[in-house]
Design a protein around this motif. Structure first.
Motif, short mmCIF file in Angstrom:
data_model
loop_
_atom_site.label_atom_id
_atom_site.label_comp_id
_atom_site.label_asym_id
_atom_site.label_seq_id
_atom_site.Cartn_x
_atom_site.Cartn_y
_atom_site.Cartn_z
N ILE A 179 0.79 -1.24 0.00
CA ILE A 179 0.00 0.00 0.00
C ILE A 179 0.83 1.30 0.00
CG2 ILE A 179 -2.12 -1.02 0.90
CD1 ILE A 179 -1.34 -0.19 3.69
N LEU A 200 -4.77 6.74 4.71
CA LEU A 200 -6.15 6.92 4.25
C LEU A 200 -7.08 7.10 5.44
CD1 LEU A 200 -8.32 6.74 1.94
CD2 LEU A 200 -8.30 4.26 2.26
N GLY A 213 -13.24 5.53 8.42
CA GLY A 213 -12.59 4.22 8.36
C GLY A 213 -13.10 3.47 7.15
N ALA A 241 -16.08 10.72 -2.65
CA ALA A 241 -14.82 10.27 -3.24
C ALA A 241 -14.24 11.24 -4.26
CB ALA A 241 -15.05 8.90 -3.88
N LEU A 283 -5.73 -0.82 -2.92
CA LEU A 283 -6.34 -1.78 -1.99
C LEU A 283 -6.76 -3.06 -2.71
CD1 LEU A 283 -8.40 0.64 0.30
CD2 LEU A 283 -6.40 -0.71 0.97
N GLY A 340 -9.56 -3.00 4.84
CA GLY A 340 -10.97 -3.27 4.51
C GLY A 340 -11.51 -4.43 5.31
N1 COS Z 1 -10.83 0.64 -8.70
C1 COS Z 1 -10.96 1.82 -9.35
N2 COS Z 1 -11.93 2.73 -9.09
C2 COS Z 1 -12.80 2.40 -8.11
C3 COS Z 1 -12.73 1.18 -7.38
C4 COS Z 1 -11.69 0.29 -7.72
N3 COS Z 1 -11.55 -0.87 -7.10
N4 COS Z 1 -13.72 1.14 -6.49
C5 COS Z 1 -14.42 2.29 -6.62
N5 COS Z 1 -13.86 3.04 -7.60
C6 COS Z 1 -14.32 4.35 -8.10
C7 COS Z 1 -15.77 4.25 -8.52
O1 COS Z 1 -15.87 3.82 -9.86
C8 COS Z 1 -16.24 5.68 -8.34
O2 COS Z 1 -15.83 6.45 -9.44
P1 COS Z 1 -16.83 7.53 -10.16
O3 COS Z 1 -17.05 8.59 -9.11
O4 COS Z 1 -16.05 8.02 -11.33
O5 COS Z 1 -18.07 6.78 -10.50
C9 COS Z 1 -15.46 6.15 -7.12
O6 COS Z 1 -14.31 5.30 -7.03
C10 COS Z 1 -16.25 6.06 -5.84
O7 COS Z 1 -16.69 4.73 -5.69
P2 COS Z 1 -17.93 4.32 -4.77
O8 COS Z 1 -19.10 5.19 -5.14
O9 COS Z 1 -18.11 2.85 -4.82
O10 COS Z 1 -17.41 4.80 -3.33
P3 COS Z 1 -18.03 4.65 -1.89
O11 COS Z 1 -17.80 5.91 -1.17
O12 COS Z 1 -19.42 4.13 -1.96
O13 COS Z 1 -17.07 3.58 -1.16
C11 COS Z 1 -16.16 1.45 -0.49
C12 COS Z 1 -16.84 2.32 -1.59
C13 COS Z 1 -17.02 1.24 0.72
C14 COS Z 1 -15.90 0.14 -1.20
C15 COS Z 1 -14.80 2.13 -0.10
O14 COS Z 1 -15.03 3.27 0.68
C16 COS Z 1 -13.88 1.20 0.66
O15 COS Z 1 -13.18 0.35 0.05
N6 COS Z 1 -13.82 1.33 2.00
C17 COS Z 1 -12.89 0.57 2.80
C18 COS Z 1 -11.62 1.34 2.93
C19 COS Z 1 -10.55 0.49 3.49
O16 COS Z 1 -10.23 -0.58 3.00
N7 COS Z 1 -9.94 0.99 4.57
C20 COS Z 1 -8.88 0.25 5.19
C21 COS Z 1 -7.85 1.16 5.64
S1 COS Z 1 -6.66 1.48 4.46
S2 COS Z 1 -5.25 0.24 4.95
#
Ligand code: COS
Length: 398
Positions: free
Chosen positions: A105, A137, A143, A191, A253, A378
């Motif tokens: 990461i 992040l 979170g 986002a 991620l 995550g």
């Molecule tokens: N790859 C590329 N782009 C991505 C993606 C991926 N895997 N996942 C989402 N996106 C893009 C989406 O396409 C969207 O783009 P557009 O605005 O152009 O449509 C944008 O990112 C936002 O995506 P989304 O609407 O799905 O975002 P959300 O706020 O609903 O969040 C989750 C999605 C919950 C999946 C995200 O917040 C997440 O992964 N949370 C966990 C975070 C985490 O792992 N934290 C751990 C600490 S870091 S070690």
């Protein structure tokens, strides 16, 4: 026919030739089993990996496992990285954590979305282990809902000024640079207003909190990172484009979730090895407990599940190397393998009985160590959301 190595895996999408890969895996295996396993209790007690071990890992190129060769790394494919990580999982995760953020990461935001100048300026130093990279992040109020992060980065001439704080940042106490996700457009919620930056440790206005006290994984360190009018040169905006930071974080991620699945599977394999040994030696009712079918059932369930995990991470890695979109498969790996190692660790405690609860044996420590895997990078519930959302989106798109 593609040659098959000791790993028994068809050599598709490999960056290294088969001899070099086998040599690398053997080197890791020997280091892990002969040198690191005997140090586990000491690392846990001292909450530190010895400096000579870190120097040895640096020497062996571990910090640059995933960084492309042109920037001084070994440039492993995802499949090769998974094979390496399965070996590394055999010992305390604290050892992997020393270089884990440089492989995963901390560096991948630059590898995936950085400009040529950013890659040239940072990746060689990350690959050599000269500096440690952290991924910032998570925040006190953001979170799982990463898109709601509040740290701001406001443009001021040829700089951005960062304000806010990050929480539980792995390797923050050791980091030379941070990949920081911050809001460049405070008017745009969610986002879309987020950008990613490379922030140097000694930037004015950046401070790192005291290391957190944790349930397990002693020897691996996390801390808060605080930005108070922290000035960052505009050229450190990853990719040079605002508003892409959340996507960069998600891509980092995705890849990290396969890596994490492999770590969990490697740890499960170690726990199974310990369990089989104990079941063969420990006598009750006049014979080794391994002769009792209720113990055998636990061993068999653990072995079956670990095998499923190994198969899964290698398949996801192969698809990743083939250029497929692996958002679903990566989340499946993280979800299944980290939950699986929780069950395997629990059975190991059960097989060890009272000894499984005692700090004198490694099982109690592993039981605490694996608990984190279902939370960081995550949670299991976030993986379920990612999987199901993508399934529904795919169905809607025909
Ligand atoms: N790859 C590329 N782009 C991505 C993606 C991926 N895997 N996942 C989402 N996106 C893009 C989406 O396409 C969207 O783009 P557009 O605005 O152009 O449509 C944008 O990112 C936002 O995506 P989304 O609407 O799905 O975002 P959300 O706020 O609903 O969040 C989750 C999605 C919950 C999946 C995200 O917040 C997440 O992964 N949370 C966990 C975070 C985490 O792992 N934290 C751990 C600490 S870091 S070690």
């Amino acid at each position: 026919m593609e040659p098959r190595g000791r790993s028994g895996y068809n050599r598709l999408a490999m960056a290294l030739d088969s001899d070099t890969l086998e040599q690398l895996l053997d080197t890791i295996r020997r280091l892990v089993r002969d040198r690191l396993v005997p140090l586990e209790a000491e690392v846990s007690a001292n909450d530190a990996v010895p400096a000579d071990v870190i120097a040895e890992m640096r020497e062996l190129g571990f910090f640059g496992l995933s960084i492309p060769e042109e920037y001084g790394g070994i440039g492993l494919s995802m499949t090769e990285e998974v094979l390496a990580v399965l070996e590394l999982g055999w010992t305390s995760p604290a050892f992997r954590s020393v270089f884990g953020t440089n492989v995963g990461i901390g560096s991948q935001g630059i590898v995936i979305d950085g400009t040529d100048e950013q890659k040239q300026s940072w990746l060689p130093r990350l690959a050599s282990g000269e500096i440690i990279a952290s991924f910032a992040l998570t925040e006190p109020e953001a979170g799982s809902d990463a898109g709601s992060l509040r740290t701001t980065a406001i443009r001021d001439g040829d700089h951005y000024v960062l304000n806010g704080s990050k929480r539980y940042i792995t390797n923050a106490p050791h980091a030379g640079i941070f990949t920081v996700m911050a809001r460049t457009d405070p008017e745009t919620p969610g986002a879309r207003g987020v950008s990613a930056f490379i922030v140097e440790r000694d930037s004015p206005g950046l401070s790192v909190g005291t290391p957190d006290k944790k349930m397990g994984q002693q020897g691996a360190h996390t801390a808060d990172v605080i930005f108070e009018d922290c000035r960052v040169p505009a050229e450190n905006l990853i990719g040079g484009v605002e508003g892409q930071g959340f996507k960069t974080a998600m891509k980092v991620l995705d890849r990290g979730r396969i890596h994490m699945g492999a770590i969990a599977t490697g740890m499960a394999e170690r726990l199974i090895d310990e369990s089989v040994r104990y079941a063969s030696e420990r006598q009750q009712f006049g014979k080794p407990i391994g002769e009792f079918q209720l113990i055998q059932a636990m061993l068999a369930d653990s072995r079956t599940e670990a095998y499923a995990g190994r198969t899964m991470v290698l398949d996801a890695a192969r698809r990743f190397d083939g250029g497929e979109n692996i958002a679903i498969e990566a989340a499946c790996c993280k979800l299944y393998c980290t939950e699986m190692v929780g069950r395997v660790a629990d059975r190991a405690v059960q097989i060890f009985g009272g000894a499984g609860y005692m700090a004198e044996y490694p099982i109690e420590r592993f039981y605490r160590d694996v608990r984190l895997l279902r939370i960081y990078e995550g949670t299991s519930q976030i993986q379920q959301i990612v999987i199901a959302r993508n399934m529904l989106r795919d169905a809607a798109n025909g």
